[in-house]
Design an enzyme around this catalytic site. Structure first.
Site, PDB file in Angstrom:
ATOM      1  N   ASN A   7      -7.645  26.473 -39.210  1.00 25.48           N
ATOM      2  CA  ASN A   7      -6.933  26.270 -37.948  1.00 25.48           C
ATOM      3  C   ASN A   7      -6.234  27.592 -37.630  1.00 25.48           C
ATOM      4  O   ASN A   7      -5.215  27.925 -38.227  1.00 25.48           O
ATOM      5  CB  ASN A   7      -5.915  25.126 -38.137  1.00 25.48           C
ATOM      6  N   ARG A  99     -10.812  23.929 -36.363  1.00 29.39           N
ATOM      7  CA  ARG A  99     -10.126  23.326 -35.223  1.00 29.39           C
ATOM      8  C   ARG A  99     -10.331  24.289 -34.050  1.00 29.39           C
ATOM      9  O   ARG A  99      -9.941  25.454 -34.113  1.00 29.39           O
ATOM     10  CB  ARG A  99      -8.638  23.189 -35.509  1.00 29.39           C
ATOM     11  N   HIS A 189      -4.302  17.967 -28.624  1.00 27.91           N
ATOM     12  CA  HIS A 189      -3.872  17.176 -29.794  1.00 27.91           C
ATOM     13  C   HIS A 189      -4.807  15.980 -30.036  1.00 27.91           C
ATOM     14  O   HIS A 189      -4.411  14.999 -30.675  1.00 27.91           O
ATOM     15  CB  HIS A 189      -2.452  16.596 -29.602  1.00 27.91           C
ATOM     16  N   ARG A 250       8.221  24.733 -24.454  1.00 28.03           N
ATOM     17  CA  ARG A 250       7.554  24.474 -23.165  1.00 28.03           C
ATOM     18  C   ARG A 250       8.345  23.459 -22.350  1.00 28.03           C
ATOM     19  O   ARG A 250       8.867  22.496 -22.903  1.00 28.03           O
ATOM     20  CB  ARG A 250       6.136  23.943 -23.385  1.00 28.03           C
ATOM     21  N   GLU A 395      -4.641  16.090 -39.300  1.00 30.29           N
ATOM     22  CA  GLU A 395      -5.765  16.633 -38.536  1.00 30.29           C
ATOM     23  C   GLU A 395      -6.807  17.277 -39.454  1.00 30.29           C
ATOM     24  O   GLU A 395      -8.006  17.169 -39.216  1.00 30.29           O
ATOM     25  CB  GLU A 395      -5.249  17.657 -37.515  1.00 30.29           C
TER      26      GLU A 395
END
Ligand code: AMP
Length: 414
Positions: A7, A99, A189, A250, A395
């Protein structure tokens, strides 16, 4: 099969080696051999690596870029020095799972990487200019190191959301912008939402078809997903990860006219405002202190700072609004699921988000909520009409499993 899961970020690389195959997947017997993370790539990099349950080791090395980092890592893992006796040479890595952040409209599920798939990931660079180039660098570096015969699989953050219907993925802007530039909601996600949905139905003994839930991935990045009959039908992130919930740095949803207002008043270009909304806003922007929820909660406890309190309140209020929105979009749901660093570990944030939702049948069990930190289980009362769960995401495990399934030609189940 030993699967190396990668990742990659702009200056970081997370990795795991997981031994799994179709039989182990069926028995939930996947075996995590090692995991770790490299930070500050491009300078004096810090490498943290943990072999099984042993204490984590920290190394430093001067690593100029992602390919050099991957080469270093593979050499270290295979060396006697690492003590990882399952991996004696690079040939003990049998497959690589990546990923990949953006799969655009092309990739609806995980894909074995060949030249055509690589070209497809390149075509999505426009949609994720900060992410996809690093994924591509990692894929080509892995090809160099392991050779073309070691299969590589791309697992896309966007793929789970390909079932979102047009009415939810189209923005109300001139339609030609979608046709010309693919301006639409993609969502992210996806691997995390998919994983916790899978764990939810395993915990309750339900089928995919019976999975009607709202999942909240609350980490440094945050998103909510409406999952109906096992499929994503809406999500809070949009064309980019900026839309939706308040996050570490964010802003999440805001009036789009604000971009012009800030630009004019502060003498900034549109792309500078975009950077501000991505990197200087959210918890960090409101608190003026940090993007880290744990630090904010500690600060609130100690000093009861007004802006810290506001940052946490805005974060939770905006997440709560999405429960309402998605309950309506789904015509009701059976449960909400919290995951991600904050969702898994902060009973306080979970309680604030669920506060006052009794009208919708959601009754948090205060003791269970306090108790469940970093573990999966029910956090609402058992007779709650709308149940609530905390489920740690994984994940990497899903990426390893998809890698095996794609290589073996077995379609993935969700
Ligand atoms: P992630 O991006 O999933 O690693 O999540 C990172 C976020 O989770 C950061 O804001 C952390 O402060 C937050 N986090 C981790 N542990 C806790 C905790 N015990 N309480 C509150 N927030 C936490």
């Amino acid at each position: 099969m030993n699967v190396l899961v990668l990742n990659s970020g702009s200056s970081s690389l997370k990795f795991q080696v997981i031994a799994t195959d179709l039989e182990r997947i069926k028995q939930y017997q996947d075996d995590r051999i090692c995991r770790g993370e490299v930070e500050d790539i491009g300078g004096e990099a810090i490498i943290r690596i943990q072999y099984r349950a042993e204490p984590s080791r920290t190394l430093t090395a001067s690593l100029r870029d992602l390919p050099a980092t991957l080469e270093y890592l593979v050499r270290y893992i295979a060396s006697d020095q690492s003590g990882i006796h399952e991996i004696k040479s690079s040939t003990d890595i049998h497959a690589v799972g990546h990923r990949v952040v953006h799969g655009g409209e092309q990739f609806k599920e995980s894909a074995r990487i060949d030249d055509q798939v690589l070209k497809g990931i390149e075509d999505c660079i426009d949609l994720a200019p900060l992410h996809n180039p690093n994924n591509i660098k990692c894929i080509t570096a892995a090809r160099e190191i392991f050779g073309k015969d070691v299969p590589q699989v791309a697992v896309f953050d966007t793929a789970f959301h390909h079932t979102i219907p047009e009415q939810a993925y189209l923005y109300a802007v001139p339609y030609h912008l979608y046709r010309r530039h693919r301006v639409r909601r993609y969502g992210f996600h996806g691997t995390s939402h998919r994983y916790v949905a899978f764990r939810y139905r395993a915990l309750r003994g339900l089928t995919r078809q019976q999975t009607n839930i709202i999942t909240f991935h609350l980490g440094n990045g945050c998103s909510a997903c409406a999952i109906k009959a096992g499929s994503s039908i809406d999500t809070s992130m949009g064309m980019t990860p900026l839309e939706g919930l308040v996050m570490g740095t964010r802003s999440g949803d805001l009036d789009p006219a604000i971009v012009g207002v800030i630009g004019r008043k502060e003498g900034m270009s549109a792309s500078e405002v975009e950077t501000l909304l991505n990197t200087q806003s959210g918890l960090l922007g409101v608190s003026g202190l940090t993007n880290d929820m744990r630090e904010l909660q500690a600060e609130l406890k100690e000093h009861d700072d007004r802006r810290v309190r506001l940052a946490i309140e805005i974060f939770c209020y905006r997440a709560k609004k999405y429960i309402g929105a998605f309950l309506a979009a789904m015509n009701g749901a059976d449960a909400i699921v919290f995951t991600g660093g904050i969702g898994e570990n902060s009973p306080d944030v979970r309680a604030r988000i669920c506060q006052g939702m009794e009208w919708a049948g959601l009754r948090l069990d205060a003791a269970k909520n306090q108790e469940l930190i970093g573990r999966e289980g029910l956090i609402s009362t058992a007779d709650s009409k709308l149940l609530a769960y905390a489920i740690p995401t994984d994940e990497e495990l899903l990426i390893a499993r998809d890698t095996v399934r794609v290589i073996e030609g077995v379609p993935h189940p969700s």
